[in-house]
Design an enzyme around this catalytic site. Structure first.
Site, PDB file in Angstrom:
ATOM      1  CD  GLU A  45      16.422 -13.850   3.392  1.00  0.00           C
ATOM      2  OE1 GLU A  45      15.908 -14.337   4.184  1.00  0.00           O
ATOM      3  OE2 GLU A  45      16.909 -12.713   3.746  1.00  0.00           O
ATOM      4  CG  ASP A  76      -1.913   1.045   1.231  1.00  0.00           C
ATOM      5  OD1 ASP A  76      -2.693   0.992   0.389  1.00  0.00           O
ATOM      6  OD2 ASP A  76      -1.897   1.814   2.123  1.00  0.00           O
TER       7      ASP A  76
END
Ligand code: NOJ
Length: 546
Positions: free
Chosen positions: A271, A220
């Site tokens: 990751e 957002d």
């Protein structure tokens, strides 16, 4: 020949320039169709009139049947309820109205089983005023929490001329007379990203959800977070009629420091297995928007111009060309958007009734024919119009903060009609009062009814999604865009040969050359005309040239 047309005809655009060299072979998000679930309005499993995670889980088979690739769920966190969940109290929890963390884990696991990924909404620009940090900061001006927001000492005037996007000044007073900054409602105090504790906490939040199997985040206000270091006056003020945030608000948005946040977040996502970030970057200049999706930043930033363009081939062509160009420059796919929970439903935006519906059908064929990724807002596949929500039932702060001058966004957030029974199947309890009133005649848009109808909007979406999969040249190909008068053509060459999408945005039928076959059309009336097809006004067709 007008300048625009000349520019378009020059624009033979290699849409995926970088993808073939640097990037690994097409990660899923580059071409994904993401379905935006307005959780509160999707499906209510516990019968309280509010959509929830178990309700959404019960509808996963529908979404798999529809043929989308991923879901983005609007904020599910405990919230003060001042802005549809975008005022978060606890970023690592689920609002009890929607369920709990175990429900979310179950949803993610079940979604995966039917081939759907789940993306959450993360809200880093501001918290709720009920967030423990803000509460601590209110209680103690010298607390560590106080430096995580923008406070200014008591004085007659607010510290600068910034305005809230929802109307009124961007500064309010605390009970002890201090000022604090809120670029949205006063219940959404802006965070101070120059305090490292803020960044650390959000990194924890990302890992918390990634560890629970989500495939990424919609970010957002990704163009916000950092503000001018000296909080200087803006040269101009925000107007809701402006296309996006531009130089008039140079001190508030798009500060260079924010890009480092996205680099750190990208490294965290890297990751995990195939996690992605898609940013809400509502800046006027698409070149600036694309910079948020450089290879080490957000995977995508939403391209909003189609969502705001009037029904005009010139506007659409320009929007498509400029986005392909700008995102092509940084090697990112374009993430196309035609609707969301902040804008009027597109059937209504395009004129309402039969005309609006015909245009909405044509527009979605155009969007799904473009290279890159696409976002479909829940209910659009049913052709829902903007609902007329009575003022007394409205919830959107935009309505209240503008003193009723702006209608607000409730009309595009009304619950989904699933069947033609009482309550249209939104809630397991047909007598439950939905959180926003559902218009009485919405059974006519119900999923159950449209699924049986070969000419319905739902059938069109489903067919389009299936054809898009069957013909990867649409999403993965090299596109060139041209416009002749009111007719917009996107021709793409890719792994499944040459395909074309032709949209007639004018008021007269046009003849379209058709050397190959018709894959799909937004109308059933597509008569032959010589060796071509007569394409009626407000319609689109997908053609294969092979
Ligand atoms: C953008 C969201 O889409 C909108 O619904 C919200 O009101 C603002 N950001 C503030 O968080």
């Amino acid at each position: 020949m007008g300048n625009m047309l000349a520019r378009l005809l020059r624009a033979a655009i290699p849409a995926q320039r970088v993808a073939t060299t640097a990037a690994p072979r097409s990660p899923w998000w580059r071409t994904a169709v993401v379905y935006q679930v307005y959780l509160r309005s999707f499906a209510d499993a516990d019968g309280n009139g509010i959509g929830d995670l178990q309700g959404l889980r019960s509808r996963l088979p529908y979404l798999a049947w529809l043929g989308v690739d991923a879901l983005w769920i609007n904020p599910h966190y405990p919230s003060g309820g001042a802005d549809g969940g975008y005022d978060v109290i606890d970023y690592r929890a689920v609002d009890p109205e929607y369920g709990d963390v175990a429900d979310l884990e179950q949803l993610v696991a079940d979604a995966r089983r039917v081939g759907l990924r789940v993306i959450l909404d993360v809200v880093p620009n501001h918290t709720s005023d009920q967030h423990p940090w803000f509460q601590e900061a209110l209680a103690d001006p010298s607390s560590a929490a106080a430096s995580r927001y923008h406070f200014a000492p008591p004085s007659e005037e607010p510290p600068n001329n910034w305005r809230s996007l929802f109307g009124g000044p961007a500064w309010s007073r605390t009970p002890d007379g201090r000022w604090y900054l809120h670029l949205f409602t006063p219940e959404q105090p802006d965070l101070n990203w120059r305090d490292p504790a803020v960044a650390e906490d959000f990194e924890r939040t990302l890992r918390f959800w990634l560890d629970r199997g989500v495939s990424g985040f919609r970010v957002d206000v990704a163009y916000g977070l950092f503000k001018d270091a000296d909080l200087r006056d803006n040269p101009g003020t925000y107007s809701p009629t402006l296309f996006g945030h531009g130089p008039e608000q140079a001190m508030t948005w798009n500060q260079p420091e924010v890009h480092d946040v996205w680099r750190r977040w990208r490294a965290i996502c890297d990751e995990y297995d195939e996690a992605m970030l898609v940013g809400e970057v509502s800046l006027a200049d698409v070149g600036q928007v694309a910079l948020y999706s450089r290879p080490d930043e957000l995977h995508q930033s939403l391209a909003f111009r189609l969502l705001k363009s009037p029904w005009s081939a010139e506007d659409y062509a320009e929007a498509v060309v400029e986005a392909l160009d700008a995102f092509g420059e940084v090697g990112a796919p374009v993430s196309w958007v035609l609707s969301n929970h902040d804008k009027e439903r597109k059937v209504t935006r395009f004129g309402g009734g039969d005309v609006g519906t015909a245009r909405a059908r044509a527009a979605v064929l155009l969007m799904l024919a473009l290279p890159g990724s696409a976002y479909v807002y829940a209910g659009d596949e049913l052709g829902l119009p903007q609902a007329a929500v009575p003022d007394e039932a409205k919830r959107d702060p935009i309505f209240f903060r503008s003193g009723g001058l702006r209608a607000g966004r409730d009309g595009c957030r009304v619950p989904m009609p699933w069947n033609e029974t009482r309550g249209v199947g939104f809630s397991t309890d047909p007598d439950a009062r939905p959180w926003l009133p559902i218009p009485e005649d919405w059974g006519r848009y119900a999923v159950s009814r449209q699924a049986r109808d070969g000419g319905s909007m739902l059938t069109l979406y489903r067919r389009a999604l299936a054809q898009r999969r069957a013909h990867p040249s649409f999403a993965e190909g090299e596109a060139s865009v041209s416009r002749q008068g009111d007719v917009l053509t996107v021709r793409s060459v890719g792994p499944s040969g040459t395909v074309r999408c032709v949209v007639n945005m004018g008021s007269q039928p046009v003849v379209v050359r058709c050397p190959g076959s018709v894959l799909l059309s937004s109308t059933t009336r597509l008569p032959r005309s010589g060796d071509g097809l007569a394409l009626p006004p407000d319609t689109a067709v997908w053609l294969s040239e092979d």
